[in-house]
Motif scaffolding. Structure first.
Motif, short mmCIF file in Angstrom:
data_model
loop_
_atom_site.label_atom_id
_atom_site.label_comp_id
_atom_site.label_asym_id
_atom_site.label_seq_id
_atom_site.Cartn_x
_atom_site.Cartn_y
_atom_site.Cartn_z
N SER A 138 0.56 8.84 -5.34
CA SER A 138 1.28 8.10 -4.30
C SER A 138 1.62 9.01 -3.13
CB SER A 138 2.58 7.53 -4.89
OG SER A 138 3.29 6.84 -3.88
N SER A 139 1.45 8.46 -1.93
CA SER A 139 1.76 9.21 -0.72
C SER A 139 3.25 9.13 -0.39
CB SER A 139 0.97 8.63 0.45
OG SER A 139 1.38 7.30 0.71
N GLY A 140 3.94 8.15 -0.97
CA GLY A 140 5.35 7.95 -0.67
C GLY A 140 5.56 7.06 0.56
N VAL A 141 4.51 6.80 1.31
CA VAL A 141 4.59 5.92 2.47
C VAL A 141 4.19 4.52 2.02
CG1 VAL A 141 3.67 5.44 4.77
CG2 VAL A 141 4.02 7.81 4.03
N VAL A 142 5.10 3.56 2.20
CA VAL A 142 4.88 2.21 1.69
C VAL A 142 4.73 1.23 2.85
CG1 VAL A 142 5.87 0.37 0.27
CG2 VAL A 142 6.22 2.75 -0.37
N ARG A 143 3.72 0.39 2.77
CA ARG A 143 3.51 -0.67 3.76
C ARG A 143 3.34 -2.00 3.04
NH1 ARG A 143 -1.23 -0.54 7.13
NH2 ARG A 143 -2.28 -0.15 5.17
N ILE A 144 4.00 -3.05 3.53
CA ILE A 144 3.79 -4.39 2.99
C ILE A 144 2.60 -5.00 3.71
CG2 ILE A 144 4.74 -6.72 2.77
CD1 ILE A 144 7.49 -5.46 2.45
N LEU A 145 1.57 -5.31 2.96
CA LEU A 145 0.36 -5.90 3.52
C LEU A 145 0.39 -7.43 3.42
CD1 LEU A 145 -2.23 -3.44 1.93
CD2 LEU A 145 -1.14 -3.29 4.18
N SER B 269 0.84 -1.19 0.00
CA SER B 269 0.00 0.00 0.00
C SER B 269 0.88 1.24 0.00
CB SER B 269 -0.89 0.00 1.25
OG SER B 269 -1.56 1.23 1.36
N SER B 270 0.59 2.15 -0.95
CA SER B 270 1.30 3.42 -0.94
C SER B 270 0.42 4.57 -1.37
CB SER B 270 2.52 3.37 -1.86
OG SER B 270 2.11 3.29 -3.19
N LEU C 263 8.04 5.46 -6.72
CA LEU C 263 8.31 5.42 -5.27
C LEU C 263 8.08 4.02 -4.69
CD1 LEU C 263 6.66 8.79 -4.17
CD2 LEU C 263 9.10 8.29 -4.43
N THR C 264 6.97 3.42 -5.02
CA THR C 264 6.67 2.08 -4.50
C THR C 264 7.65 1.05 -5.04
OG1 THR C 264 4.34 2.68 -4.34
CG2 THR C 264 4.86 0.33 -4.26
#
Length: 180
Positions: free
Chosen positions: A78-85, A70-71, A108-109
Motif C-alpha cells: 500500500s502506498s498510503g494514498v487513498v482515492r475513492i474511484l 485505490s491505494s 491504511l485503506t
C-alpha cells in the motif's frame, strides 16, 4: 494457475464453513434490526466474492453496495494514498453498516474508509473481514467478525489477486515468490 500456489491455506470447504458462521453471528447480533436489516459494503474488487457469499448467509434484509478505492498504485504494498474511484449509491445515515473486507493487511485503506463512512452518521459501523494478516505494522482496527488469521505472505484466491489474476480460485493460498 494452481501451479503458482506454494501452499493452500484455506480450502473451499474451510471458507464456506467460516462464512456460514459469520453470517449466523451477524444474523444473531442484528436480530433487533430485523425490519430494517443491514447494509453490506464491499470494496471492489477483492471483497465482492466474500460479500456475495456472506449476504446469502445472513437471515435478515440485506442491502449491498460497493465502493472502489485505490491505494496500491502499481506496487504490491500500500502506498498510503487513498482515492475513492466509485462512491456508494445508497444513503447510510441512520443505517446499520457492515464493511465486508477481503483482507486486513496494513489497515491504511480500511482506516480511511471507516473514517469516511463514520462521517456519514450510520447507526452502527462494523467490519467483517475474511482474513486478518499477522503483521506488526498493522493499523489498530477493531473487527467485529474475523474469518481467519493468516500469515504475512502474498495471499491469492477467493477474490484476492495478483495483477488481476487468481481471483477465481475457490481456495486461498500463498503465491510463489517467483511469480511476483
Amino acid at each position: 494457475m494452481h501451479d503458482d500456489i506454494a501452499e493452500i491455506l484455506f480450502t473451499e470447504e474451510d471458507i464456506a464453513r467460516r462464512v456460514d458462521e459469520i453470517g449466523a453471528a451477524i444474523t444473531k447480533d442484528y436480530a433487533d434490526c430485523a425490519e430494517e436489516g443491514v447494509v453490506l459494503i464491499s470494496v471492489l474488487r477483492g471483497a465482492a466474492i466474500f460479500m456475495a457469499d456472506l449476504a446469502r448467509k445472513i437471515d435478515l434484509p440485506v442491502e449491498m453496495d460497493y465502493m472502489a478505492i485505490s491505494s496500491y498504485g502499481n506496487g504490491a504494498k500500500s502506498s498510503g494514498v487513498v482515492r475513492i474511484l466509485k462512491d456508494l449509491s445508497s444513503q447510510i445515515e441512520g443505517r446499520h453498516v457492515i464493511v465486508a473486507e477481503d483482507i486486513l493487511d496494513s489497515g491504511l485503506t480500511l482506516t480511511y474508509l471507516l473514517k469516511n463512512l463514520a462521517s456519514r452518521r450510520p447507526a452502527s459501523l462494523e467490519v467483517a473481514t475474511l482474513l486478518r494478516k499477522r503483521t506488526r505494522a498493522q493499523a489498530k482496527i477493531d473487527c467485529a467478525y474475523v474469518g481467519f488469521e493468516c500469515p504475512d505472505e502474498f495471499i491469492v484466491g477467493y477474490g484476492l489477486d495478483f495483477a488481476e489474476r487468481y481471483r477465481n480460485l475457490p481456495y486461498i493460498g500463498i503465491l510463489k515468490p517467483e511469480v511476483y
